[in-house]
Motif scaffolding. Structure first.
Motif, short mmCIF file in Angstrom:
data_model
loop_
_atom_site.label_atom_id
_atom_site.label_comp_id
_atom_site.label_asym_id
_atom_site.label_seq_id
_atom_site.Cartn_x
_atom_site.Cartn_y
_atom_site.Cartn_z
N VAL A 36 0.85 -1.21 0.00
CA VAL A 36 0.00 0.00 0.00
C VAL A 36 0.88 1.25 0.00
CG1 VAL A 36 -1.63 1.34 1.39
CG2 VAL A 36 -2.04 -1.09 0.99
N SER A 37 1.97 1.22 0.73
CA SER A 37 2.89 2.35 0.75
C SER A 37 3.49 2.60 -0.63
CB SER A 37 4.00 2.09 1.77
OG SER A 37 4.94 3.13 1.75
N LEU A 38 3.86 1.54 -1.32
CA LEU A 38 4.40 1.66 -2.67
C LEU A 38 3.37 2.28 -3.61
CD1 LEU A 38 6.52 0.91 -4.93
CD2 LEU A 38 5.26 -1.25 -5.11
N MET A 39 2.16 1.76 -3.56
CA MET A 39 1.12 2.30 -4.46
C MET A 39 0.76 3.73 -4.11
SD MET A 39 -1.46 -0.81 -5.43
CE MET A 39 -1.88 -1.26 -3.76
N THR A 40 0.78 4.07 -2.84
CA THR A 40 0.48 5.43 -2.42
C THR A 40 1.53 6.41 -2.93
OG1 THR A 40 -0.65 4.61 -0.45
CG2 THR A 40 0.03 6.91 -0.42
N SER A 41 2.79 6.00 -2.89
CA SER A 41 3.85 6.89 -3.39
C SER A 41 3.72 7.08 -4.91
CB SER A 41 5.22 6.38 -3.02
OG SER A 41 5.52 5.17 -3.66
N ARG A 42 3.36 6.02 -5.62
CA ARG A 42 3.14 6.16 -7.07
C ARG A 42 1.95 7.05 -7.36
NH1 ARG A 42 5.80 2.14 -10.54
NH2 ARG A 42 4.14 2.45 -12.06
N LEU A 43 0.89 6.90 -6.56
CA LEU A 43 -0.28 7.75 -6.75
C LEU A 43 0.07 9.22 -6.52
CD1 LEU A 43 -3.32 8.00 -7.31
CD2 LEU A 43 -3.71 7.53 -4.88
N SER A 44 0.91 9.47 -5.56
CA SER A 44 1.35 10.83 -5.27
C SER A 44 2.08 11.44 -6.47
CB SER A 44 2.25 10.84 -4.04
OG SER A 44 2.72 12.14 -3.78
N VAL A 45 2.93 10.65 -7.11
CA VAL A 45 3.65 11.11 -8.29
C VAL A 45 2.67 11.42 -9.43
CG1 VAL A 45 5.30 10.41 -10.09
CG2 VAL A 45 5.80 9.97 -7.68
N VAL A 46 1.69 10.54 -9.61
CA VAL A 46 0.69 10.75 -10.66
C VAL A 46 -0.10 12.03 -10.40
CG1 VAL A 46 -1.46 9.83 -11.64
CG2 VAL A 46 0.50 8.32 -11.29
N ILE A 47 -0.50 12.24 -9.18
CA ILE A 47 -1.27 13.44 -8.83
C ILE A 47 -0.42 14.70 -9.03
CG2 ILE A 47 -2.34 14.69 -6.90
CD1 ILE A 47 -3.37 11.92 -5.95
N ASP A 48 0.85 14.63 -8.64
CA ASP A 48 1.74 15.79 -8.84
C ASP A 48 1.89 16.12 -10.31
OD1 ASP A 48 2.13 16.07 -6.12
OD2 ASP A 48 4.08 15.05 -6.11
N ARG A 49 2.08 15.10 -11.13
CA ARG A 49 2.21 15.34 -12.58
C ARG A 49 0.90 15.88 -13.15
NH1 ARG A 49 5.28 15.29 -16.90
NH2 ARG A 49 4.52 14.40 -18.82
N THR A 50 -0.21 15.39 -12.68
CA THR A 50 -1.51 15.90 -13.15
C THR A 50 -1.65 17.38 -12.82
OG1 THR A 50 -2.52 13.72 -12.86
CG2 THR A 50 -4.01 15.60 -12.96
N ARG A 51 -1.24 17.77 -11.63
CA ARG A 51 -1.31 19.18 -11.24
C ARG A 51 -0.41 20.04 -12.12
NH1 ARG A 51 -1.22 17.82 -4.92
NH2 ARG A 51 -3.46 17.61 -4.64
N VAL A 52 0.77 19.54 -12.44
CA VAL A 52 1.69 20.28 -13.30
C VAL A 52 1.07 20.47 -14.68
CG1 VAL A 52 3.92 20.16 -14.49
CG2 VAL A 52 3.78 19.65 -12.05
N LEU A 53 0.50 19.42 -15.23
CA LEU A 53 -0.10 19.51 -16.57
C LEU A 53 -1.33 20.41 -16.56
CD1 LEU A 53 0.26 15.87 -17.96
CD2 LEU A 53 1.69 17.87 -18.39
N ASN A 54 -2.11 20.35 -15.50
CA ASN A 54 -3.28 21.22 -15.41
C ASN A 54 -2.89 22.70 -15.27
OD1 ASN A 54 -5.54 19.55 -15.75
ND2 ASN A 54 -5.33 18.78 -13.67
N ALA A 55 -1.68 22.93 -14.80
CA ALA A 55 -1.21 24.32 -14.63
C ALA A 55 -0.71 24.94 -15.93
CB ALA A 55 -0.11 24.36 -13.57
N ILE A 56 -0.57 24.13 -16.96
CA ILE A 56 -0.13 24.68 -18.25
C ILE A 56 -1.25 25.54 -18.82
CG2 ILE A 56 0.53 24.12 -20.63
CD1 ILE A 56 1.74 21.51 -19.57
N PRO A 57 -0.97 26.79 -19.10
CA PRO A 57 -2.02 27.67 -19.66
C PRO A 57 -2.47 27.18 -21.04
CG PRO A 57 -0.08 28.93 -18.97
CD PRO A 57 0.29 27.49 -18.88
N GLU A 58 -3.73 27.43 -21.33
CA GLU A 58 -4.30 27.02 -22.62
C GLU A 58 -3.59 27.69 -23.79
OE1 GLU A 58 -6.77 24.80 -23.20
OE2 GLU A 58 -7.06 24.36 -21.08
N ASP A 59 -3.09 28.89 -23.58
CA ASP A 59 -2.47 29.65 -24.68
C ASP A 59 -0.97 29.34 -24.84
OD1 ASP A 59 -1.71 30.82 -22.34
OD2 ASP A 59 -1.99 32.88 -23.01
#
Length: 148
Positions: A36-59
């Motif tokens: 569970v700890s392993l999967m949680t750390s991977r989930l954290s990386v996925v969420i961080d990357r999702t936040r970075v991509l969502n922060a890219i402006p549309e323009d």
């Protein structure tokens, strides 16, 4: 009354037997916790990357194509979340199994009814968690991970 109480309280030999019987479910529970700890750390990386991509402006035309990876990241997050929840269910069954073993032995019953079934259920849930993890691992590597 005191004599009956003495029969109820296990001696050192009986306690030793109880602890030896609880060893396997305890290691199983530890393995689930690590998984569970392993999967949680991977989930954290996925969420961080999702936040970075969502922060890219549309323009931002130079990096806008990277947002196409969001769907894959959502799927990874769903698989990891399902794997975590399933593994935690297995952990709950293993914990219940430990309680059944201790109570059965402490009360002096000969057999722990349902212990085998609890172990099978715990193993099933861990297996489902491993399957979800394998699905996530299969889609985890992408060329989009190299850019940002």
């Amino acid at each position: 009354m005191v004599a009956k109480l003495n029969e109820f309280i296990p001696d050192a030999v009986r306690l030793s037997q109880i602890f030896s019987q609880a060893t396997a479910p305890t290691f199983f529970l530890g393995a689930i916790a690590a998984f569970v700890s392993l999967m949680t750390s991977r989930l954290s990386v996925v969420i961080d990357r999702t936040r970075v991509l969502n922060a890219i402006p549309e323009d931002d035309q130079r990096r806008a194509h990277l947002r196409a990876d969001l769907e894959r990241l959502r799927r990874r997050a769903e698989l990891l979340n399902a794997g975590i929840l399933s593994s935690l269910r297995g952990g709950l069954c293993a914990t219940l199994l430990l309680a059944v073993i201790f109570l059965t032995e402490f009360m002096g019953f000969k057999y722990a009814y349902g212990a085998g079934l609890l172990f099978v259920i715990a193993t099933y849930f861990l297996g489902v968690g491993l399957f979800r993890f394998a699905q996530e691992a299969k889609i985890s590597v992408s060329a989009a991970d190299e850019h940002l």
